[in-house]
Scaffold this motif. Structure first.
Motif, PDB file in Angstrom:
ATOM      1  N   LEU A  20       0.813  -1.215   0.000  1.00 35.91           N
ATOM      2  CA  LEU A  20       0.000   0.000   0.000  1.00 35.91           C
ATOM      3  C   LEU A  20       0.848   1.267   0.000  1.00 35.91           C
ATOM      4  O   LEU A  20       1.644   1.487   0.911  1.00 35.91           O
ATOM      5  CB  LEU A  20      -0.908  -0.011   1.236  1.00 35.91           C
ATOM      6  N   ASP A  21       0.644   2.102  -1.027  1.00 33.51           N
ATOM      7  CA  ASP A  21       1.240   3.441  -1.040  1.00 33.51           C
ATOM      8  C   ASP A  21       0.358   4.372  -0.215  1.00 33.51           C
ATOM      9  O   ASP A  21      -0.876   4.230  -0.216  1.00 33.51           O
ATOM     10  CB  ASP A  21       1.335   3.930  -2.488  1.00 33.51           C
ATOM     11  N   LEU A  22       0.964   5.317   0.487  1.00 34.55           N
ATOM     12  CA  LEU A  22       0.172   6.240   1.311  1.00 34.55           C
ATOM     13  C   LEU A  22      -0.382   7.407   0.501  1.00 34.55           C
ATOM     14  O   LEU A  22      -1.461   7.919   0.820  1.00 34.55           O
ATOM     15  CB  LEU A  22       1.030   6.785   2.461  1.00 34.55           C
ATOM     16  N   GLY A  23       0.328   7.837  -0.545  1.00 34.28           N
ATOM     17  CA  GLY A  23      -0.073   9.031  -1.286  1.00 34.28           C
ATOM     18  C   GLY A  23      -1.003   8.707  -2.436  1.00 34.28           C
ATOM     19  O   GLY A  23      -0.608   8.748  -3.602  1.00 34.28           O
ATOM     20  N   LEU A  24      -2.257   8.413  -2.138  1.00 32.76           N
ATOM     21  CA  LEU A  24      -3.243   8.064  -3.162  1.00 32.76           C
ATOM     22  C   LEU A  24      -4.067   9.300  -3.519  1.00 32.76           C
ATOM     23  O   LEU A  24      -4.253  10.199  -2.693  1.00 32.76           O
ATOM     24  CB  LEU A  24      -4.145   6.938  -2.654  1.00 32.76           C
ATOM     25  N   PRO A  25      -4.614   9.367  -4.740  1.00 32.17           N
ATOM     26  CA  PRO A  25      -5.294  10.586  -5.183  1.00 32.17           C
ATOM     27  C   PRO A  25      -6.624  10.871  -4.501  1.00 32.17           C
ATOM     28  O   PRO A  25      -7.024  12.029  -4.401  1.00 32.17           O
ATOM     29  CB  PRO A  25      -5.483  10.361  -6.685  1.00 32.17           C
ATOM     30  N   ASP A  26      -7.336   9.844  -4.037  1.00 30.82           N
ATOM     31  CA  ASP A  26      -8.681  10.081  -3.506  1.00 30.82           C
ATOM     32  C   ASP A  26      -8.770   9.987  -1.987  1.00 30.82           C
ATOM     33  O   ASP A  26      -9.685  10.529  -1.377  1.00 30.82           O
ATOM     34  CB  ASP A  26      -9.675   9.095  -4.130  1.00 30.82           C
ATOM     35  N   MET A  27      -7.828   9.297  -1.333  1.00 28.74           N
ATOM     36  CA  MET A  27      -7.844   9.192   0.125  1.00 28.74           C
ATOM     37  C   MET A  27      -6.465   8.791   0.611  1.00 28.74           C
ATOM     38  O   MET A  27      -5.679   8.196  -0.132  1.00 28.74           O
ATOM     39  CB  MET A  27      -8.909   8.202   0.618  1.00 28.74           C
ATOM     40  N   ASP A  28      -6.165   9.130   1.842  1.00 28.90           N
ATOM     41  CA  ASP A  28      -4.843   8.815   2.381  1.00 28.90           C
ATOM     42  C   ASP A  28      -4.728   7.317   2.653  1.00 28.90           C
ATOM     43  O   ASP A  28      -5.705   6.668   3.054  1.00 28.90           O
ATOM     44  CB  ASP A  28      -4.610   9.594   3.675  1.00 28.90           C
ATOM     45  N   GLY A  29      -3.528   6.788   2.434  1.00 26.48           N
ATOM     46  CA  GLY A  29      -3.308   5.362   2.672  1.00 26.48           C
ATOM     47  C   GLY A  29      -3.550   4.943   4.111  1.00 26.48           C
ATOM     48  O   GLY A  29      -3.892   3.791   4.376  1.00 26.48           O
ATOM     49  N   LEU A  30      -3.366   5.862   5.059  1.00 32.28           N
ATOM     50  CA  LEU A  30      -3.648   5.541   6.460  1.00 32.28           C
ATOM     51  C   LEU A  30      -5.117   5.224   6.654  1.00 32.28           C
ATOM     52  O   LEU A  30      -5.478   4.305   7.411  1.00 32.28           O
ATOM     53  CB  LEU A  30      -3.237   6.699   7.365  1.00 32.28           C
ATOM     54  N   ALA A  31      -5.991   5.967   5.969  1.00 26.47           N
ATOM     55  CA  ALA A  31      -7.429   5.698   6.063  1.00 26.47           C
ATOM     56  C   ALA A  31      -7.763   4.343   5.452  1.00 26.47           C
ATOM     57  O   ALA A  31      -8.615   3.606   5.974  1.00 26.47           O
ATOM     58  CB  ALA A  31      -8.221   6.803   5.365  1.00 26.47           C
ATOM     59  N   VAL A  32      -7.082   3.995   4.354  1.00 30.22           N
ATOM     60  CA  VAL A  32      -7.279   2.674   3.751  1.00 30.22           C
ATOM     61  C   VAL A  32      -6.866   1.579   4.737  1.00 30.22           C
ATOM     62  O   VAL A  32      -7.577   0.582   4.925  1.00 30.22           O
ATOM     63  CB  VAL A  32      -6.477   2.550   2.440  1.00 30.22           C
ATOM     64  N   THR A  33      -5.720   1.772   5.384  1.00 30.69           N
ATOM     65  CA  THR A  33      -5.235   0.796   6.366  1.00 30.69           C
ATOM     66  C   THR A  33      -6.248   0.607   7.489  1.00 30.69           C
ATOM     67  O   THR A  33      -6.583  -0.522   7.860  1.00 30.69           O
ATOM     68  CB  THR A  33      -3.888   1.260   6.952  1.00 30.69           C
ATOM     69  N   GLU A  34      -6.729   1.709   8.043  1.00 28.89           N
ATOM     70  CA  GLU A  34      -7.679   1.628   9.158  1.00 28.89           C
ATOM     71  C   GLU A  34      -8.956   0.905   8.747  1.00 28.89           C
ATOM     72  O   GLU A  34      -9.497   0.096   9.511  1.00 28.89           O
ATOM     73  CB  GLU A  34      -7.994   3.032   9.669  1.00 28.89           C
ATOM     74  N   ARG A  35      -9.452   1.174   7.546  1.00 25.88           N
ATOM     75  CA  ARG A  35     -10.696   0.520   7.107  1.00 25.88           C
ATOM     76  C   ARG A  35     -10.470  -0.957   6.811  1.00 25.88           C
ATOM     77  O   ARG A  35     -11.329  -1.797   7.114  1.00 25.88           O
ATOM     78  CB  ARG A  35     -11.261   1.262   5.898  1.00 25.88           C
ATOM     79  N   LEU A  36      -9.313  -1.305   6.248  1.00 26.79           N
ATOM     80  CA  LEU A  36      -9.012  -2.729   6.032  1.00 26.79           C
ATOM     81  C   LEU A  36      -8.943  -3.471   7.358  1.00 26.79           C
ATOM     82  O   LEU A  36      -9.408  -4.603   7.481  1.00 26.79           O
ATOM     83  CB  LEU A  36      -7.694  -2.881   5.269  1.00 26.79           C
ATOM     84  N   ARG A  37      -8.368  -2.824   8.360  1.00 25.03           N
ATOM     85  CA  ARG A  37      -8.179  -3.490   9.650  1.00 25.03           C
ATOM     86  C   ARG A  37      -9.489  -3.732  10.405  1.00 25.03           C
ATOM     87  O   ARG A  37      -9.504  -4.458  11.385  1.00 25.03           O
ATOM     88  CB  ARG A  37      -7.215  -2.690  10.526  1.00 25.03           C
ATOM     89  N   THR A  38     -10.577  -3.140   9.942  1.00 24.35           N
ATOM     90  CA  THR A  38     -11.859  -3.407  10.603  1.00 24.35           C
ATOM     91  C   THR A  38     -12.382  -4.796  10.284  1.00 24.35           C
ATOM     92  O   THR A  38     -13.276  -5.293  10.977  1.00 24.35           O
ATOM     93  CB  THR A  38     -12.923  -2.360  10.206  1.00 24.35           C
ATOM     94  N   TRP A  39     -11.829  -5.443   9.221  1.00 25.55           N
ATOM     95  CA  TRP A  39     -12.377  -6.752   8.861  1.00 25.55           C
ATOM     96  C   TRP A  39     -11.346  -7.784   8.408  1.00 25.55           C
ATOM     97  O   TRP A  39     -11.654  -8.966   8.335  1.00 25.55           O
ATOM     98  CB  TRP A  39     -13.439  -6.602   7.767  1.00 25.55           C
ATOM     99  N   THR A  40     -10.112  -7.388   8.089  1.00 22.93           N
ATOM    100  CA  THR A  40      -9.126  -8.365   7.605  1.00 22.93           C
ATOM    101  C   THR A  40      -7.849  -8.325   8.424  1.00 22.93           C
ATOM    102  O   THR A  40      -7.432  -7.251   8.877  1.00 22.93           O
ATOM    103  CB  THR A  40      -8.792  -8.151   6.119  1.00 22.93           C
TER     104      THR A  40
END
Length: 232
Positions: free
Chosen positions: A55-75
């Protein structure tokens, strides 16, 4: 029937970097799916259930940290952050959000592949050890029921907090745990900033577990970030 090779979700907005990572991974027999945006990555993770996420952190639509946090809610799939953000604060925030490891660009593919192997082994061991009562790592043995610790055949006598600290590290062997994560797990949220307290206890553990504390075999410092118990 041959067991399928690990499926990797590569989340990276730079097309050239995606091509480089995809080519390297497929050459090493990994299966690859890709996403260039955070929301697409979340959708792909839901539909493909990858074994590991890069996972890259610098994504165009949302920060990679937010992606990490949402993934961690279920996987519980390992997440390795790959980012040009190399400051210690960035690494700590990513690990606190739920990432398993952090690789700073530019990186060697050999290093990334090695970290992937460690993360995948750790994930497999975590699944196998969920019902285990003894954790064994390269001569270090932690009996969770008897609350006993051995290095080789020698029993090591630990204080209650030293034991709790070792158990947290052993259950996450191979994974970097930040100072805040360890302090919260062992001493509670009111002590999450007492990093000097943690250093003292890690020093005590090294003197009890390591043959040469200055060159530790088990308890590795990740400077400015936290600690890792070697998984092999």
């Amino acid at each position: 029937m041959t067991e399928p090779t690990p499926l990797v979700l590569v989340v990276e907005d730079e097309a050239q970097m995606r091509r480089f990572i995809r080519a390297s991974l497929t050459n090493h027999d990994y299966r690859v799916v890709e996403a260039e945006r955070g929301q697409l990555a979340l959708d792909m993770a839901t539909s493909h259930n990858p074994d590991i996420v890069l996972l890259d952190l610098g994504l165009p639509d949302m920060d990679g940290l937010a992606v990490t946090e949402r993934l961690r809610t279920w996987t519980h799939a390992p997440i390795i952050v790959i980012s040009a953000r190399g400051q210690e604060g960035d690494k700590i925030r990513a690990l606190d959000a739920g990432a398993d490891d952090y690789v700073t660009k530019p990186f060697s593919m050999g290093e990334l592949l090695a970290r992937m192997r460690v993360a995948l082994r750790h994930a497999a061991q975590r699944g196998q050890e969920s019902g285990n009562v003894v954790i064994t790592i390269a001569g270090l043995r932690v009996d969770l029921v008897a609350r006993l610790v051995f290095v080789g055949d020698e029993e090591i006598h630990l204080t209650p907090n030293e034991y709790k600290l070792l158990v947290v590290l052993a259950k996450n062997a191979g994974k970097v745990l930040t100072h805040h994560q360890l302090l919260r797990e062992v001493w509670g949220p009111n002590h999450s900033n007492d990093t000097q307290y943690l250093r003292v206890y890690m020093g005590q553990l090294r003197h009890k577990l390591e043959k040469t504390p200055a060159r530790p075999r088990y308890l590795v410092t990740e400077p400015g970030v936290g600690y890792r118990l070697r998984s092999e």
